[in-house]
Design a protein around this motif. Sequence first.
Motif, short mmCIF file in Angstrom:
data_model
loop_
_atom_site.label_atom_id
_atom_site.label_comp_id
_atom_site.label_asym_id
_atom_site.label_seq_id
_atom_site.Cartn_x
_atom_site.Cartn_y
_atom_site.Cartn_z
N GLN A 46 0.81 -1.22 0.00
CA GLN A 46 0.00 0.00 0.00
C GLN A 46 0.84 1.27 0.00
OE1 GLN A 46 -2.59 -0.30 3.40
NE2 GLN A 46 -4.11 -1.50 2.28
N ARG A 47 1.92 1.28 0.78
CA ARG A 47 2.66 2.52 1.02
C ARG A 47 4.01 2.62 0.32
NH1 ARG A 47 1.25 5.36 5.54
NH2 ARG A 47 2.49 6.94 4.50
N ARG A 48 4.59 1.50 -0.08
CA ARG A 48 5.91 1.46 -0.74
C ARG A 48 6.96 2.28 0.01
NH1 ARG A 48 5.94 -2.21 -5.27
NH2 ARG A 48 3.75 -2.55 -5.63
N PRO A 49 7.22 1.95 1.28
CA PRO A 49 8.23 2.69 2.04
C PRO A 49 9.60 2.58 1.39
CG PRO A 49 7.63 0.68 3.19
CD PRO A 49 6.69 0.81 2.04
N ALA A 50 10.43 3.56 1.64
CA ALA A 50 11.79 3.57 1.07
C ALA A 50 12.67 2.49 1.68
CB ALA A 50 12.42 4.94 1.28
N LEU A 51 12.36 2.11 2.93
CA LEU A 51 13.19 1.13 3.63
C LEU A 51 12.33 0.30 4.56
CD1 LEU A 51 16.03 0.04 4.37
CD2 LEU A 51 16.18 1.89 6.06
N VAL A 52 12.60 -1.02 4.56
CA VAL A 52 11.93 -1.94 5.48
C VAL A 52 13.01 -2.59 6.34
CG1 VAL A 52 10.50 -4.02 5.70
CG2 VAL A 52 10.14 -2.44 3.76
N LEU A 53 12.79 -2.56 7.66
CA LEU A 53 13.63 -3.30 8.60
C LEU A 53 12.78 -4.45 9.09
CD1 LEU A 53 15.25 -0.31 10.47
CD2 LEU A 53 16.14 -1.58 8.54
N LEU A 54 13.23 -5.68 8.82
CA LEU A 54 12.36 -6.85 8.90
C LEU A 54 12.97 -7.96 9.75
CD1 LEU A 54 9.87 -8.40 7.67
CD2 LEU A 54 11.39 -9.01 5.78
N ASP A 55 12.23 -8.40 10.76
CA ASP A 55 12.62 -9.57 11.54
C ASP A 55 12.22 -10.82 10.75
OD1 ASP A 55 13.47 -11.21 13.61
OD2 ASP A 55 11.69 -10.88 14.84
N LEU A 56 12.91 -11.93 10.97
CA LEU A 56 12.57 -13.17 10.27
C LEU A 56 11.51 -13.97 11.00
CD1 LEU A 56 16.07 -14.37 9.03
CD2 LEU A 56 14.24 -13.27 7.71
N VAL A 57 11.46 -13.87 12.32
CA VAL A 57 10.52 -14.67 13.11
C VAL A 57 9.42 -13.77 13.63
CG1 VAL A 57 10.28 -16.22 15.08
CG2 VAL A 57 12.41 -16.22 13.75
#
Length: 130
Positions: A46-57
Motif C-alpha cells: 500500500q505505502r511502498r516505504p523507502a526502507l523496510v527493517l524486517l525480523d525473520l521470526v
Amino acid sequence: MGAPVLLIADDSYYVRYAVRRALRGVRFAEILETESGDECLRIYLQRRPALVLLDLVMHGLSGLDALKAILRADATARVIVVSAVDAPDLLRECIEAGVTDFVVKPFEDQDLRRAALAALAMRSRSESQG
C-alpha cells in the motif's frame, strides 16, 4: 524528493523501540510499525516505504516469506533483515532472495544506522538514475 518512509516489522515492541532509537536523527517522513509478516507485506504494497527493517521470526507470514513477496512485487525494494537468527542457510536464502543487508540482533546502534543510511543512499541513487 521528500523524506523517506520507514517500515519496521518486528513482533517485539522493545526491538521496534530500539530501532527507532538507533535511527534517531535520520529524517523520515513517517515511521510505520507492525508486528506481523502479513501486515508488513500489506503495508509495503500500500505505502511502498523507502526502507523496510524486517525480523525473520514473526506471527503469521514469516519474515523470509514477506521478504520474498516484497521483492517479487518490487525488485527495487530496500529490505534490511534485523534478526537474532544467524543460521548460514537462512542467511544464504535471504541473500538469494535479494535482501539489501542483514543486521544480527542484538545490534549496535551505529551498525544499524550505517546499514540503513547505506540502503537509503542506494535507493536514492537508483531513483535519480531511473
